[in-house]
Write a protein that holds these residues in place. Structure first.
Motif, PDB file in Angstrom:
ATOM      1  N   ILE A 230      -1.032   9.843   3.599  1.00 30.45           N
ATOM      2  CA  ILE A 230      -1.130  10.657   4.819  1.00 30.45           C
ATOM      3  C   ILE A 230      -0.015  10.297   5.794  1.00 30.45           C
ATOM      4  CG2 ILE A 230      -2.570  11.194   6.820  1.00 30.45           C
ATOM      5  CD1 ILE A 230      -5.018  10.762   5.088  1.00 30.45           C
ATOM      6  N   ASP A 231       0.254   9.004   5.933  1.00 28.85           N
ATOM      7  CA  ASP A 231       1.299   8.553   6.855  1.00 28.85           C
ATOM      8  C   ASP A 231       2.700   8.742   6.281  1.00 28.85           C
ATOM      9  OD1 ASP A 231      -0.711   7.731   8.598  1.00 28.85           O
ATOM     10  OD2 ASP A 231      -0.814   5.734   7.687  1.00 28.85           O
ATOM     11  N   THR A 232       2.819   8.617   4.948  1.00 27.80           N
ATOM     12  CA  THR A 232       4.135   8.741   4.296  1.00 27.80           C
ATOM     13  C   THR A 232       4.039   9.728   3.147  1.00 27.80           C
ATOM     14  OG1 THR A 232       3.587   6.841   2.899  1.00 27.80           O
ATOM     15  CG2 THR A 232       4.860   6.406   4.913  1.00 27.80           C
ATOM     16  N   PRO A 233       4.031  11.047   3.446  1.00 26.84           N
ATOM     17  CA  PRO A 233       3.908  12.053   2.374  1.00 26.84           C
ATOM     18  C   PRO A 233       5.086  12.023   1.405  1.00 26.84           C
ATOM     19  CG  PRO A 233       4.455  13.075   4.471  1.00 26.84           C
ATOM     20  CD  PRO A 233       4.129  11.663   4.771  1.00 26.84           C
ATOM     21  N   PHE A 234       6.244  11.607   1.884  1.00 26.89           N
ATOM     22  CA  PHE A 234       7.416  11.480   1.016  1.00 26.89           C
ATOM     23  C   PHE A 234       7.705   9.979   0.867  1.00 26.89           C
ATOM     24  CE2 PHE A 234       7.835  15.534   3.250  1.00 26.89           C
ATOM     25  CZ  PHE A 234       7.883  16.408   2.167  1.00 26.89           C
ATOM     26  N   ASN A 235       7.268   9.437  -0.244  1.00 27.38           N
ATOM     27  CA  ASN A 235       7.302   7.986  -0.424  1.00 27.38           C
ATOM     28  C   ASN A 235       8.699   7.531  -0.860  1.00 27.38           C
ATOM     29  OD1 ASN A 235       6.709   5.311  -0.880  1.00 27.38           O
ATOM     30  ND2 ASN A 235       4.769   5.711  -1.884  1.00 27.38           N
ATOM     31  N   ILE A 236       9.572   7.344   0.137  1.00 20.49           N
ATOM     32  CA  ILE A 236      10.938   6.912  -0.151  1.00 20.49           C
ATOM     33  C   ILE A 236      10.955   5.481  -0.679  1.00 20.49           C
ATOM     34  CG2 ILE A 236      13.244   6.588   0.807  1.00 20.49           C
ATOM     35  CD1 ILE A 236      12.310   9.482   0.629  1.00 20.49           C
ATOM     36  N   LEU A 237      10.020   4.659  -0.203  1.00 24.03           N
ATOM     37  CA  LEU A 237       9.963   3.280  -0.680  1.00 24.03           C
ATOM     38  C   LEU A 237       9.752   3.240  -2.187  1.00 24.03           C
ATOM     39  CD1 LEU A 237       9.794   0.210  -0.240  1.00 24.03           C
ATOM     40  CD2 LEU A 237       7.350   0.485   0.192  1.00 24.03           C
TER      41      LEU A 237
ATOM     42  N   GLU B 187       0.838  -1.210   0.000  1.00 23.24           N
ATOM     43  CA  GLU B 187       0.000   0.000   0.000  1.00 23.24           C
ATOM     44  C   GLU B 187       0.864   1.248   0.000  1.00 23.24           C
ATOM     45  OE1 GLU B 187      -2.734  -0.064   3.213  1.00 23.24           O
ATOM     46  OE2 GLU B 187      -4.051  -1.577   2.301  1.00 23.24           O
ATOM     47  N   THR B 188       1.963   1.224   0.735  1.00 24.80           N
ATOM     48  CA  THR B 188       2.880   2.358   0.772  1.00 24.80           C
ATOM     49  C   THR B 188       3.495   2.601  -0.596  1.00 24.80           C
ATOM     50  OG1 THR B 188       3.412   1.941   3.100  1.00 24.80           O
ATOM     51  CG2 THR B 188       4.952   3.307   1.856  1.00 24.80           C
ATOM     52  N   TYR B 189       3.939   1.542  -1.246  1.00 23.52           N
ATOM     53  CA  TYR B 189       4.548   1.675  -2.574  1.00 23.52           C
ATOM     54  C   TYR B 189       3.560   2.279  -3.571  1.00 23.52           C
ATOM     55  CZ  TYR B 189       6.187   0.407  -7.209  1.00 23.52           C
ATOM     56  OH  TYR B 189       6.541   0.450  -8.534  1.00 23.52           O
ATOM     57  N   GLU B 190       2.310   1.840  -3.537  1.00 22.08           N
ATOM     58  CA  GLU B 190       1.307   2.309  -4.493  1.00 22.08           C
ATOM     59  C   GLU B 190       0.713   3.666  -4.125  1.00 22.08           C
ATOM     60  OE1 GLU B 190      -1.410  -1.017  -4.551  1.00 22.08           O
ATOM     61  OE2 GLU B 190      -0.447  -1.806  -6.365  1.00 22.08           O
ATOM     62  N   GLY B 191       1.134   4.246  -2.997  1.00 20.61           N
ATOM     63  CA  GLY B 191       0.637   5.563  -2.611  1.00 20.61           C
ATOM     64  C   GLY B 191      -0.638   5.527  -1.802  1.00 20.61           C
ATOM     65  N   GLY B 192      -1.012   4.370  -1.309  1.00 24.31           N
ATOM     66  CA  GLY B 192      -2.249   4.253  -0.546  1.00 24.31           C
ATOM     67  C   GLY B 192      -2.147   4.742   0.878  1.00 24.31           C
ATOM     68  N   ARG B 193      -0.931   5.071   1.330  1.00 21.52           N
ATOM     69  CA  ARG B 193      -0.731   5.579   2.686  1.00 21.52           C
ATOM     70  C   ARG B 193      -0.064   6.953   2.632  1.00 21.52           C
ATOM     71  NH1 ARG B 193      -1.087   1.436   6.407  1.00 21.52           N
ATOM     72  NH2 ARG B 193       0.305   2.513   7.841  1.00 21.52           N
TER      73      ARG B 193
END
Length: 227
Positions: free
Chosen positions: A53-60, A45-51
């Motif tokens: 709010i929690d990870t505004p800068f998606n380093i993953l 979910e983090t990789y696809e941008g689904g989080r």
């Protein structure tokens, strides 16, 4: 003839073996889900941008996109040569090279190309930690060998300290009622299967009843079961 048996029915020795195997697969599935699959949900979910709010800068996402072309940037061109210089084995290398060229061409409609299968597998390995590609044989196709990437959530395997010692693997499918009968080649009224083993669907819903099916490959016996 296909016969599905409910747990309350008396089972023949063969049916008992199928049930025991299904129990083994589902038990192993529970372990894999608890120790791994549940933990990969947030990662994907983090990789696809689904989080966001929690990870505004998606380093993953950034790191994954940097690593992807390092692991696989383009499809390789087959180059087959004799292992030892001076070996006169023509035309075998040319035949193998042409076969590999056709096999990885990816122009057959309705099937995943080799290039797409590898890309999906590499991405899955970078995010979820598992990338699987299998070879499928379709005897009714002009070129019967096809590549297929396997979603990491649908791949099961027996316990082993290393891959060479894994006793079995299984592929999980969610099939609609109509697809189940079509792919298994059985009649809907055979053995009362139409009334069992399928998920309940609310009245008025446009969804079709479905079932879970495991394609089980047993290493020691070389047999394939559908559970």
């Amino acid at each position: 003839m296909v016969k599905l048996v409910t747990p309350t029915e008396e089972a023949s020795p063969g049916e008992a073996a199928y049930r025991a195997t299904l129990s083994k697969v589902t038990a192993r599935e529970g372990v894999i889900k608890t120790e791994w699959l549940d933990k990969t949900k947030d990662i994907y979910e983090t990789y696809e941008g689904g989080r966001a709010i929690d990870t505004p800068f998606n380093i993953l996402y950034s790191n994954t996109e940097v690593l992807l072309p390092s692991l696989y940037s383009a499809q390789a061109k087959p180059d087959v040569r004799p292992r030892f210089k001076g070996s006169d084995i023509k035309p075998i290398p040319d035949v193998i090279e042409r076969f590999l060229t056709i096999a990885t061409d990816g122009t057959q409609p309705g099937f995943e190309s080799f290039d797409d299968a590898v890309k999906n597998s590499v991405l899955s390995s970078l995010t979820a930690g598992s990338g699987v590609i299998r070879l499928r044989y379709y005897e009714d196709q002009e070129f019967p060998i096809q590549f297929e990437s396997v979603p990491y959530r649908d791949f099961r395997y027996g316990k082993g300290k290393k891959w060479a010692k894994v006793p079995w693997v299984a592929f999980k499918y969610e099939l609609s009622k109509s697809d189940f009968f079509k792919q298994m080649g059985i009649e809907q009224d055979e053995e009362g299967i139409a009334d069992r083993k399928f998920s309940a669907v609310e009245e008025g819903s446009d969804k079709e009843a479905s079932c879970c099916l495991y394609e089980f490959w047993h290493k020691a016996s070389g047999e394939v079961w559908f559970l």
